[in-house]
Design a protein around this motif. Sequence first.
Motif, PDB file in Angstrom:
ATOM      1  N   ARG A  69      31.726  76.938  48.055  1.00 27.10           N
ATOM      2  CA  ARG A  69      31.164  75.587  48.105  1.00 27.10           C
ATOM      3  C   ARG A  69      30.395  75.271  46.829  1.00 27.10           C
ATOM      4  O   ARG A  69      29.851  76.172  46.187  1.00 27.10           O
ATOM      5  N   GLY A  82      30.154  70.136  49.024  1.00 28.31           N
ATOM      6  CA  GLY A  82      31.415  70.269  49.757  1.00 28.31           C
ATOM      7  C   GLY A  82      32.108  71.580  49.466  1.00 28.31           C
ATOM      8  O   GLY A  82      31.710  72.338  48.577  1.00 28.31           O
ATOM      9  N   ASP A  83      33.158  71.818  50.273  1.00 30.35           N
ATOM     10  CA  ASP A  83      33.974  73.023  50.089  1.00 30.35           C
ATOM     11  C   ASP A  83      34.960  72.807  48.957  1.00 30.35           C
ATOM     12  O   ASP A  83      35.477  71.708  48.782  1.00 30.35           O
ATOM     13  N   SER A 342      35.026  61.053  46.121  1.00 27.56           N
ATOM     14  CA  SER A 342      35.581  61.998  47.092  1.00 27.56           C
ATOM     15  C   SER A 342      36.730  62.772  46.427  1.00 27.56           C
ATOM     16  O   SER A 342      37.483  62.232  45.617  1.00 27.56           O
TER      17      SER A 342
END
Length: 374
Positions: A69, A82-83, A342
């Motif tokens: 992460r 996030g991963d 994202s």
Amino acid sequence: MPIHDCLIIGAGPAGATAAYHLARLGRRVLLIEKAPLPRVKPCGGGVSPEVSRWLPFDLAPAASTQVTRLRFTWEMGSPVEGDFGTREPIWMVRRERFDQLIVDQAVALGAELKDANAATGFRWANHRWIVETPMGDFEGKYVIAADGALGKTAKMLGFPAMKHTLAGALEGEAHCEMKDSHTAHLDFGTIPNGYLWAFPKADGWSMGAGIFRGRQKRNLHEALEVYAPTFGIIPSGMSIAGHPIKLWDGDQVLHTQNALIAGEAACLADPFTAEGIRPSIFSGFVAAHSVHDALSGKDRALESYTRRIHEEWGSEMRWARRVAKLFYSMPAVAYRFVVRESGAIHRMGQLLCGEARYSEVAQHAIARILAGSS
Ligand SMILES: Cc1cc2nc3c(=O)[nH]c(=O)nc-3n(C[C@H](O)[C@H](O)[C@H](O)COP(=O)(O)OP(=O)(O)OC[C@H]3O[C@@H](n4cnc5c(N)ncnc54)[C@H](O)[C@@H]3O)c2cc1C
């Protein structure tokens, strides 16, 4: 004096990898290292799993923990986490263990090692290189200069001054109990033209600060003193050391008369992330095979080393340099439009793990920064 097929100067990742492969190919190789081994190197110790392509043995004994992460912050706030979602994690190592593992593997295959022994001079005579050291002179048909950012071997072998961008970084180790040793932290904005990092180990943190572009000075110590307490670390408890990093700044000739330069001595570190271990191992691998080919009588074997590094690393670093230039000149825009987007953590993870290339992801990042700035 016995004649070695190859003298390798420096037992970091580049030199140790070259020694391993030459020994594996049955060549008589001597690894000369200035420091007594195992030696400590100021380093975050983040290692791409891609290196296992060039180190075909179990690296697990050197991995302190695995990172899956990433957590980014802007001026120590506005976190994005996030991963990676990659096939493999990034390894976190302590360099004295990781580098030593490669050296041990090379020695097990027959490489000779003289540590605590610096190369101090070179002479070319009777078609051989003679290296002068405090332990005496050694003779070799070829030399690989792998003595890192502070090395002088390339100059002693007659290479012209190497082009690079000089980065400065500080690193400190903090030992403590870890709640989460699988998340790496990067902070942008606090340090102009660079970042702060906190990389987990099984038993603590590697924390650091680096400036990768431009000449403006910022007190990296001061920034670390503010950053460390955000992880519950008292800065005075860390032993902090500084070291330069020679970042890639253009392709250049990496071979000369019976000699090659590898690793950071060849200024191969990534100008955006300052990652240097993967290119050092890759170049050590290619250098060993090129010297082996030259010893086997293959034409233009040393030239092929320079060419392969340009084609397989330089072509990527050209993109990394473009990203670095834009990212660090407009960090707030880059953070907002690239880092917070994202999918950004996945793409960064893919880059670091060798599952994506700059040539595939950089154009998108550049377009986002330019659009965000207009
Ligand atoms: C603070 C900091 C953090 C970093 N973090 C990361 C990270 O997380 N991940 C990453 O991928 N990269 C990182 N890097 C970059 C990475 O540490 C280097 O790129 C890498 O160590 C280069 O490997 P190398 O084998 O070329 O040289 P080195 O590892 O520097 O090894 C060179 C060796 O040569 C020896 N030597 C020098 N002169 C002589 C001589 N005359 N005779 C004999 N031996 C000699 C030295 O003692 C040394 O052991 C970081 C760098 C710094 C400074």
